[in-house]
Design a protein around this motif. Structure first.
Motif, PDB file in Angstrom:
ATOM      1  N   UNK A  44       0.835  -1.214   0.000  1.00  0.00           N
ATOM      2  CA  UNK A  44       0.000   0.000   0.000  1.00  0.00           C
ATOM      3  C   UNK A  44       0.863   1.255   0.000  1.00  0.00           C
ATOM      4  N   UNK A  45       1.970   1.202   0.738  1.00  0.00           N
ATOM      5  CA  UNK A  45       2.881   2.348   0.780  1.00  0.00           C
ATOM      6  C   UNK A  45       3.455   2.623  -0.615  1.00  0.00           C
ATOM      7  N   UNK A  46       3.855   1.571  -1.305  1.00  0.00           N
ATOM      8  CA  UNK A  46       4.365   1.746  -2.668  1.00  0.00           C
ATOM      9  C   UNK A  46       3.271   2.281  -3.590  1.00  0.00           C
ATOM     10  N   UNK A  47       2.052   1.792  -3.408  1.00  0.00           N
ATOM     11  CA  UNK A  47       0.924   2.197  -4.253  1.00  0.00           C
ATOM     12  C   UNK A  47       0.601   3.675  -4.066  1.00  0.00           C
ATOM     13  N   UNK A  48       0.435   4.113  -2.823  1.00  0.00           N
ATOM     14  CA  UNK A  48      -0.006   5.494  -2.590  1.00  0.00           C
ATOM     15  C   UNK A  48       1.126   6.510  -2.723  1.00  0.00           C
ATOM     16  N   UNK A  49       2.382   6.057  -2.740  1.00  0.00           N
ATOM     17  CA  UNK A  49       3.500   6.992  -2.870  1.00  0.00           C
ATOM     18  C   UNK A  49       3.653   7.519  -4.290  1.00  0.00           C
ATOM     19  N   UNK A  50       2.939   6.936  -5.228  1.00  0.00           N
ATOM     20  CA  UNK A  50       3.024   7.359  -6.630  1.00  0.00           C
ATOM     21  C   UNK A  50       1.682   7.947  -7.037  1.00  0.00           C
ATOM     22  N   UNK A  51       1.637   9.259  -7.118  1.00  0.00           N
ATOM     23  CA  UNK A  51       0.358   9.926  -7.365  1.00  0.00           C
ATOM     24  C   UNK A  51      -0.297   9.441  -8.650  1.00  0.00           C
ATOM     25  N   UNK A  52       0.494   9.250  -9.673  1.00  0.00           N
ATOM     26  CA  UNK A  52      -0.075   8.854 -10.967  1.00  0.00           C
ATOM     27  C   UNK A  52      -0.786   7.507 -10.893  1.00  0.00           C
ATOM     28  N   UNK A  53      -0.329   6.608 -10.012  1.00  0.00           N
ATOM     29  CA  UNK A  53      -0.986   5.306  -9.908  1.00  0.00           C
ATOM     30  C   UNK A  53      -2.344   5.448  -9.228  1.00  0.00           C
ATOM     31  N   UNK A  54      -2.363   6.049  -8.022  1.00  0.00           N
ATOM     32  CA  UNK A  54      -3.636   6.051  -7.304  1.00  0.00           C
ATOM     33  C   UNK A  54      -4.662   6.966  -7.949  1.00  0.00           C
ATOM     34  N   UNK A  55      -4.214   8.013  -8.637  1.00  0.00           N
ATOM     35  CA  UNK A  55      -5.161   8.875  -9.339  1.00  0.00           C
ATOM     36  C   UNK A  55      -5.837   8.120 -10.489  1.00  0.00           C
ATOM     37  N   UNK A  56      -5.048   7.406 -11.287  1.00  0.00           N
ATOM     38  CA  UNK A  56      -5.630   6.681 -12.423  1.00  0.00           C
ATOM     39  C   UNK A  56      -6.492   5.513 -11.941  1.00  0.00           C
ATOM     40  N   UNK A  57      -6.091   4.856 -10.861  1.00  0.00           N
ATOM     41  CA  UNK A  57      -6.928   3.789 -10.312  1.00  0.00           C
ATOM     42  C   UNK A  57      -8.255   4.363  -9.815  1.00  0.00           C
ATOM     43  N   UNK A  58      -8.223   5.532  -9.165  1.00  0.00           N
ATOM     44  CA  UNK A  58      -9.472   6.184  -8.753  1.00  0.00           C
ATOM     45  C   UNK A  58     -10.320   6.537  -9.969  1.00  0.00           C
ATOM     46  N   UNK A  59      -9.671   7.045 -11.012  1.00  0.00           N
ATOM     47  CA  UNK A  59     -10.393   7.330 -12.259  1.00  0.00           C
ATOM     48  C   UNK A  59     -11.080   6.078 -12.786  1.00  0.00           C
ATOM     49  N   UNK A  60     -10.335   4.962 -12.793  1.00  0.00           N
ATOM     50  CA  UNK A  60     -10.885   3.740 -13.382  1.00  0.00           C
ATOM     51  C   UNK A  60     -11.951   3.101 -12.506  1.00  0.00           C
ATOM     52  N   UNK A  61     -11.938   3.370 -11.215  1.00  0.00           N
ATOM     53  CA  UNK A  61     -13.017   2.841 -10.386  1.00  0.00           C
ATOM     54  C   UNK A  61     -14.364   3.400 -10.848  1.00  0.00           C
ATOM     55  N   UNK A  62     -14.376   4.670 -11.270  1.00  0.00           N
ATOM     56  CA  UNK A  62     -15.601   5.281 -11.805  1.00  0.00           C
ATOM     57  C   UNK A  62     -15.826   4.913 -13.263  1.00  0.00           C
ATOM     58  N   UNK A  63     -14.733   4.908 -14.044  1.00  0.00           N
ATOM     59  CA  UNK A  63     -14.862   4.594 -15.463  1.00  0.00           C
ATOM     60  C   UNK A  63     -15.366   3.169 -15.658  1.00  0.00           C
ATOM     61  N   UNK A  64     -14.815   2.218 -14.896  1.00  0.00           N
ATOM     62  CA  UNK A  64     -15.262   0.831 -15.015  1.00  0.00           C
ATOM     63  C   UNK A  64     -16.715   0.682 -14.580  1.00  0.00           C
ATOM     64  N   UNK A  65     -17.138   1.451 -13.578  1.00  0.00           N
ATOM     65  CA  UNK A  65     -18.540   1.422 -13.173  1.00  0.00           C
ATOM     66  C   UNK A  65     -19.434   1.816 -14.345  1.00  0.00           C
ATOM     67  N   UNK A  66     -19.027   2.861 -15.077  1.00  0.00           N
ATOM     68  CA  UNK A  66     -19.805   3.291 -16.242  1.00  0.00           C
ATOM     69  C   UNK A  66     -19.775   2.243 -17.347  1.00  0.00           C
ATOM     70  N   UNK A  67     -18.603   1.663 -17.593  1.00  0.00           N
ATOM     71  CA  UNK A  67     -18.467   0.667 -18.660  1.00  0.00           C
ATOM     72  C   UNK A  67     -19.274  -0.589 -18.333  1.00  0.00           C
TER      73      UNK A  67
END
Length: 416
Positions: free
Chosen positions: A217-240
């Motif tokens: 989790x520390x590695x995951x959240x330390x990289x803004x680009x990863x957690x931002x895109x994963x948050x984006x995809x949580x909504x995008x996948x819901x729509x898809x």
């Protein structure tokens, strides 16, 4: 620029060819399975849609619940062995389902248990696959390797959808599931022959599972680009999920002529995924995550065209665009993760990625029907398009998404 011949030269590497063949065969088995399982269960005496729902839930729920544990296992143990075990577990689960359907002994609990075993196996296999690719493919050829693996997987999805349906029609769901199990077993045997040496991955001190999860989790959240895109995809996948799973087929039934129109939509998307792999072999953007996120904007097109009542050819064309964009996104995303995340944490970060991206998908399926009833199918589809666009534009606000740069190839050394 990279030549196609140069890209295909990676196929001469024995280990990569084994991995590519194993992954392609495994994906073919996975593509056989949904049609075989659905019609095999529905054709059982007394089976209803609820019976199928129980079996599919028993498969999908363990896959979500065990995804993080799968990441820990793949970071702790040799990934080759983890993948091999996962493929053999998949084979066991599908052989079990096949035997039950073929013999007629089909208690719901036993069907659910076999499906759950397959779900756990999937949770183990995917994080190990993400981590094993950099162990097999040289760092400067990661994007090529991911693209070729994607090409094999997409070709398998198209072939499996056709061949799986034909096998069910000709021989029945039980035999089709047996074919799936055999494919997973073959994939496991091929993985066993990779022969990766222990020295190709750093050894880690033993920690508790919770400590490993915290480190991941520390590695995951330390990289803004990863957690931002994963948050984006949580909504995008819901729509898809809502658009592809419920609203699109409903719209096809209401005004496009039924299953044939939706089949054309899915075919356009499948062809787009194959073209997307070919595109991803060529592009080498300096800002890969920025380009990947920008490619999510056109994926709203299918829901816009369906929502405004566009002609079928335009809807199929939009599906093709979605297939291209999602596939290029996938290759850029995987390659960047493999370059930027330390190898010893890559599978855990990948498991957080998958879990975060998929966690709202069932909500999309759950809300799609009521939304169509309240607002109308076309308006609900336009809502899906809006969610895709808004989540993507929000992700573009992130400096980490906009500014991450790919490493540049080293300049050739001048000869004296």
């Amino acid at each position: 620029m990279h030549s196609f011949l140069g890209d295909l030269g990676l196929l001469r590497d024995r280990r990569f060819s084994l991995l590519l063949t194993a992954r392609t065969i495994s994906m073919l088995g996975s593509s056989f399975a949904p049609v075989a399982l659905a019609f095999g269960v529905l054709n059982l005496p007394g089976a209803t849609a609820t019976t199928l729902s129980v079996v599919l839930t028993a498969q999908s729920l363990p896959m979500i619940l065990f995804m993080l544990i799968g990441g820990v296992i793949a970071d702790r143990l040799p990934r080759q062995r983890v993948m091999m075990a996962g493929e053999f577990l998949l084979a066991t689960g599908y052989f079990g389902l096949a035997v039950m359907l073929l013999t007629g002994w089909t208690p719901l609990g036993a069907l659910a248990a076999a499906a759950a075993l397959a779900g756990v196996a999937s949770a183990v296999t995917y994080p190990a696959l993400t981590g094993i690719i950099p162990e097999v493919v040289p760092a400067d050829r990661l994007q090529t390797g991911n693209a070729l693996l994607g090409l094999g997987a997409n070709a398998s999805r198209v072939a499996g959808a056709v061949l799986g349906g034909a096998t069910v029609v000709l021989f029945g769901g039980g035999w089709a599931l047996a074919v799936s199990g055999a494919m997973f077993a073959v994939a496991g045997l091929l993985i066993a022959n990779l022969r990766l040496t222990p020295g190709e991955r750093a050894r880690q001190e033993a920690h508790s599972v919770l400590a490993d999860l915290r480190d991941g989790w520390r590695e995951f959240r330390s990289r803004q680009w990863i957690w931002v895109v994963v948050a984006q995809f949580s909504l995008l996948v819901m729509a898809v999920q809502a658009g592809h799973g419920v609203l699109g087929p409903l719209m096809a039934k209401e005004s496009l002529g039924g299953p044939a129109a939706w089949s054309a939509f899915l075919t356009g998307e499948a062809v787009g995924t194959i073209v997307g792999v070919l595109v991803s072999l060529r592009v080498r953007p300096r800002r890969p995550i920025l380009v990947a996120v920008l490619l999510c904007l056109p994926t709203a097109l299918p829901y816009v065209t369906l929502g405004v009542g566009a002609p079928l050819w335009a809807i199929v064309g939009a599906a093709f665009v979605l297939g291209v964009c999602f596939d290029v996104f996938g290759v850029l995303w995987q390659t960047t993760m493999q370059r930027e995340v330390p190898p010893e944490a890559l599978s855990r970060v990948s498991s957080y990625d998958v879990l975060g991206s998929l966690m709202f998908g069932p909500i999309g399926l759950l809300l799609a029907g009521p939304a169509a009833a309240v607002f109308g199918t076309q308006q609900a589809l336009l809502g899906c398009a809006a969610l895709v666009l808004l989540s993507t534009l929000a992700a573009l606000l992130s400096p980490g998404v906009r500014n991450l740069r790919a490493p540049q190839p080293a300049a050739p050394v001048a000869q004296a």
